[in-house]
Design a protein around this motif. Structure first.
Motif, PDB file in Angstrom:
ATOM      1  N   LYS A   1     -44.898 -13.233  37.203  1.00  0.00           N
ATOM      2  CA  LYS A   1     -43.716 -14.132  37.534  1.00  0.00           C
ATOM      3  C   LYS A   1     -42.305 -13.215  37.328  1.00  0.00           C
ATOM      4  CE  LYS A   1     -45.897 -18.224  35.580  1.00  0.00           C
ATOM      5  NZ  LYS A   1     -45.653 -19.451  34.614  1.00  0.00           N
TER       6      LYS A   1
ATOM      7  N   THR B   1     -44.885 -24.965  42.132  1.00  0.00           N
ATOM      8  CA  THR B   1     -45.000 -23.645  42.611  1.00  0.00           C
ATOM      9  C   THR B   1     -46.381 -23.840  43.406  1.00  0.00           C
ATOM     10  OG1 THR B   1     -44.251 -22.776  40.594  1.00  0.00           O
ATOM     11  CG2 THR B   1     -45.800 -21.118  41.898  1.00  0.00           C
ATOM     12  N   SER B   2     -47.197 -24.468  43.182  1.00  0.00           N
ATOM     13  CA  SER B   2     -48.837 -24.620  44.055  1.00  0.00           C
ATOM     14  C   SER B   2     -48.083 -25.102  45.245  1.00  0.00           C
ATOM     15  CB  SER B   2     -49.527 -25.465  43.313  1.00  0.00           C
ATOM     16  OG  SER B   2     -49.891 -24.918  42.171  1.00  0.00           O
TER      17      SER B   2
ATOM     18  N   ARG C   1     -45.352 -25.228  46.859  1.00  0.00           N
ATOM     19  CA  ARG C   1     -44.516 -24.157  47.674  1.00  0.00           C
ATOM     20  C   ARG C   1     -45.712 -23.143  48.386  1.00  0.00           C
ATOM     21  NH1 ARG C   1     -41.258 -23.153  51.556  1.00  0.00           N
ATOM     22  NH2 ARG C   1     -40.292 -21.290  51.598  1.00  0.00           N
TER      23      ARG C   1
END
Length: 785
Positions: free
Chosen positions: A725, A625-626, A628
């Motif tokens: 989220k 996630t980071s 991206r």
């Protein structure tokens, strides 16, 4: 003789019968366009024609052989007479930069000298790629990689506003009335002479000017030019320009060129010469010397007064209150203190084992800390510590600079972890007593020793190789850290830090590039997602993989190179191999050539470097996630191909909630960042390594990691951004493991299962409760309660 060819008509007939020549011509023209080399396709056809007539290439050759012959000719024979005045092919010509005739026409009459130099430079790169043993995919990548901005080719770029009278009649008539060509050549000659050995190459370009105009109208005028400079790392920040001796005739010429800037000066060797001295008390000022030279000579010899350097404002990005320049001088103070302390530690006698070495681990000891710590000041009071009273402001953040101490080899260490820890604690106590006996304050912790010296804090840890081996074989739940954690802390990081420190000395632009990257990541509130070592290794990789453009020599060029890498690299398919000091063995490259087959065994960001071939340094962060998010932010920063500080402005539109913090309780309040020099006689020890915002975000992450992602700026923590989220908060099926922070919302239709949703009201209350005293207010931006 002038290099000449006959009409290309017959050659094109030969090309039509040769697949190799067809592919070679297509590749050469495509290559010139991708690299933005200002050479026409007609010239790129005439050059192979000349080689064909001289029997250097033949129609029976394959495409790679033909390309190698053409690139060899361009890189060696075609430019063996390059000089600062221009490229001469054959007889010397004063009208044109080069002569390359086809029948009676000169096909280079309208080609810029700088374009021919770039053609030779890129040809040498392609020859090196063909001669090397690297795989074909890398060759294709270098061949097709596009030039997206001038900073891919040059280290320093200026924008020049040109007045109408800048081009003299002589230079205009020299190019048949094409005014911009006269300005370009005249300006390049002046700048090349002014820079001297400060620059390898200078190019002046004006975009895509219109060189044809109606017969009854005036010729087009140029209003803006761009100057690209490829600097010499060793000389470009030199403060003194030494000229000829005062008795020589060249002294008058030197004085005429530099004007009032030139003065007679006497140097330590006794010589009296003409010299020009530029402003440069700090490293920040010395980086502007090239801009000072450019503005002075263009105003004096070309009549140009508006010159702007395209760069990021280092004072805004890495500067702060109380700091001199960009912080390099402050970092050198810390490094000097560390070296002094290392000498003292190696002479200590109260420890049974002698100290063999002390290695620095902190980023500031390799010049890559975003904001080097200022000297602290402890307020005088009767208390024995500097902990503030309840309700008062948080003490300023004071970093503890990590370092690792190595002992001589001994076989008397205990055989269990508990015994080793106790013996290390006894060593810490003994070392503290000895340091305090020579008036060096120290404070003991079971796991480390904090030492105060010259207003800075250093955190010392003892490295015992036997401890790592015992931890890896005997798992104990009470031990404070695992075997991998200890290995990272005491083995991997000291070695990698030493290599990065040496790398910083080799490449002067590397430290500031890393600091730009860290500031950029912090400004986008990704401090808790991206570790510092990730930034340093990625930047080092970009400095090492320079097959296409060469090593960047300025922080602006290096930072843009790193942004381009982050925006385009696929972390799922490829590892990053950082071959610092060329210490990675060839077996490592072979093993990672099949990386996709063992992808699951490595972290999301796999960065391999010497002493860490398992990528333990990026084991926990960054996550997919980071990565991206980092890619999206990098793509947005590169839009428009402009150099602007707007790239450092965060986008908060994607946050669902913002937790605003009290500035006085963060430890980074602007009024408290200005610290005075430490009073050496003070017996008080400051509050060290206390960052309440970091602890607060960790608690939030532990409690609500399954619902939210939290973001904050480590160095300017004004708020904590919260991104849900599941922002739609739709009901989900109840499960025991997934019931935390959720409340029932009835039963699903046609089912007996109970549905639950996120308890957002309670979560918002917890945000304020967990940060009591630190949180100012919780602002809901877009949230469906």
């Amino acid at each position: 003789a002038v290099v000449s060819t006959q009409s290309t008509g017959g050659f094109l007939g030969v090309v039509s019968q040769s697949p190799g020549l067809q592919q070679a011509l297509t590749t050469l023209k495509f290559w010139c366009r991708r690299k933005k080399i200002a050479v026409s396709g007609h010239i790129m056809t005439a050059i192979p024609h000349h080689l064909y007539k001289s029997s250097s290439i033949s129609p029976d050759m394959d495409v790679l052989t033909i390309l190698k012959q053409v690139w060899s000719f361009l890189a060696v024979k075609f430019v063996d007479q390059v000089s600062q005045q221009g490229l001469i092919v054959g007889e010397t010509s004063t009208e044109y930069p080069g002569l390359f005739t086809e029948t009676a026409a000169n096909v280079l009459y309208n080609t810029d000298t700088a374009a021919l130099v770039e053609l030779a430079r890129h040809s040498r790169i392609m020859i090196d790629m063909l001669d090397s043993s690297r795989d074909s995919s890398l060759f294709v990548s270098v061949l097709t990689e596009p030039v997206t901005s001038l900073f891919d080719l040059y280290d320093v770029v200026f924008e020049v506003e040109v007045p109408p009278c800048a081009s003299s009649l002589q230079h205009t008539l020299q190019y048949a009335g094409v005014m911009h060509r006269g300005i370009v050549d005249h300006m390049r000659e002046v700048l090349s002479k002014a820079y001297g050995d400060r620059a390898h190459h200078v190019r002046v370009c004006c975009g895509n000017p219109t060189e044809t105009w109606p017969r009854k109208s005036q010729p087009p005028t140029v209003t803006r030019l761009t100057v690209g400079v490829m600097v010499n790392q060793d000389n470009w920040m030199r403060q003194v320009e030494r000229g000829p001796s005062a008795e020589t005739p060249a002294s008058l010429e030197f004085k005429e060129f530099w004007g009032e800037k030139s003065n007679l000066r006497r140097f330590q060797d006794g010589s009296i010469i003409q010299a020009v001295v530029w402003e440069g008390k700090t490293v920040q000022e010395r980086r502007s010397i090239l801009a000072q030279i450019t503005k002075h000579v263009l105003a004096r010899h070309v009549g140009v007064t508006q010159v702007r350097e395209l760069k990021f404002d280092s004072g805004t990005i890495v500067g702060r209150a109380g700091q001199v320049g960009d912080g390099e001088e402050q970092a050198q103070k810390i490094i000097k203190t560390f070296n002094e302390l290392s000498k003292i530690l190696r002479k200590c006698s109260k420890i049974p084992l002698s100290v063999t070495s002390v290695q620095g681990v902190a980023p500031v000891l390799r010049n890559t800390e975003l904001y080097p710590q200022l000297e602290y000041q402890v307020k005088q009071s009767r208390s024995t510590n500097a902990v503030p009273n309840s309700g008062s402001a948080c003490p300023p953040y004071i970093a503890a600079h990590e370092m690792v101490c190595h002992f001589e080899t001994s076989g008397k260490w205990p055989e269990d972890v508990r015994g080793i820890l106790r013996l290390k604690a006894a060593f810490y106590l003994a070392l503290k007593e000895e340091l305090e006996s020579i008036h060096i304050p120290a404070r003991v912790n079971p796991d480390f020793l904090d030492i105060a010296r010259n207003g800075f804090i250093f955190r010392l840890r003892f490295f015992v190789p036997k401890e790592t081996k015992i931890r890896s074989t005997n798992i104990s739940f009470w031990t404070p850290s695992s075997s991998d954690d200890l290995k990272i802390q005491t083995e991997i990081m000291p070695h990698v830090s030493s290599l990065l420190g040496s790398f910083s000395l080799q490449h002067s632009a590397f430290p500031l590039t890393v600091r730009y990257l860290k500031s950029w990541i912090s400004s986008h509130n990704l401090s808790n997602c991206i570790p510092d070592i990730f930034c340093e290794l990625v930047a080092a990789h970009c400095f090492l993989t320079t097959w296409s453009y060469g090593v960047p020599q300025t922080a602006t060029a290096g930072f843009l190179r790193v942004l381009s890498f982050l925006a385009n690299f696929n972390w799922d398919l490829y590892p990053v191999l950082v071959n610092l000091n060329e210490e990675l063995p060839s077996e490592t490259f072979e093993r990672f050539s099949t990386f996709i087959n063992t992808r699951r065994a490595y972290p999301d960001a796999c960065i391999v470097c010497p002493h860490d071939e398992q990528s333990l340094l990026t084991r926990d962060a960054p996550t997919k996630t980071s990565l991206r998010l980092l890619q999206m932010v990098a793509e947005r920063a590169l839009q428009g191909n402009t150099v602007s500080d707007e790239a450092f402005k965060p986008d908060t539109s994607s946050f669902n909630v913002m937790i605003h913090l009290k500035p006085s309780q963060t430890g980074f309040a602007e009024a408290e960042e200005v610290m005075q020099e430490h009073h050496a006689k003070s017996s008080q020890f400051p509050v060290v390594d206390y960052n309440p915002v970091e602890y607060y975000v960790k608690e939030l992450t532990q409690a609500y990691d399954h619902l939210c992602v939290f973001f904050y700026n480590k160095w300017r923590p004004r708020f904590v951004g919260v991104m849900l989220k599941r922002p739609e908060n739709t009901p989900v099926k109840f499960t025991v493991n997934g019931s935390m922070a959720r409340v029932p919302c009835g039963k699903k239709e046609e089912e007996d299962d109970v549905a639950v949703r996120d308890n957002l009201d309670a979560m918002l209350s917890d945000f304020a409760l967990l940060g009591k005293g630190l949180v100012k207010n919780v602002e809901v931006l877009k949230l469906d309660l």
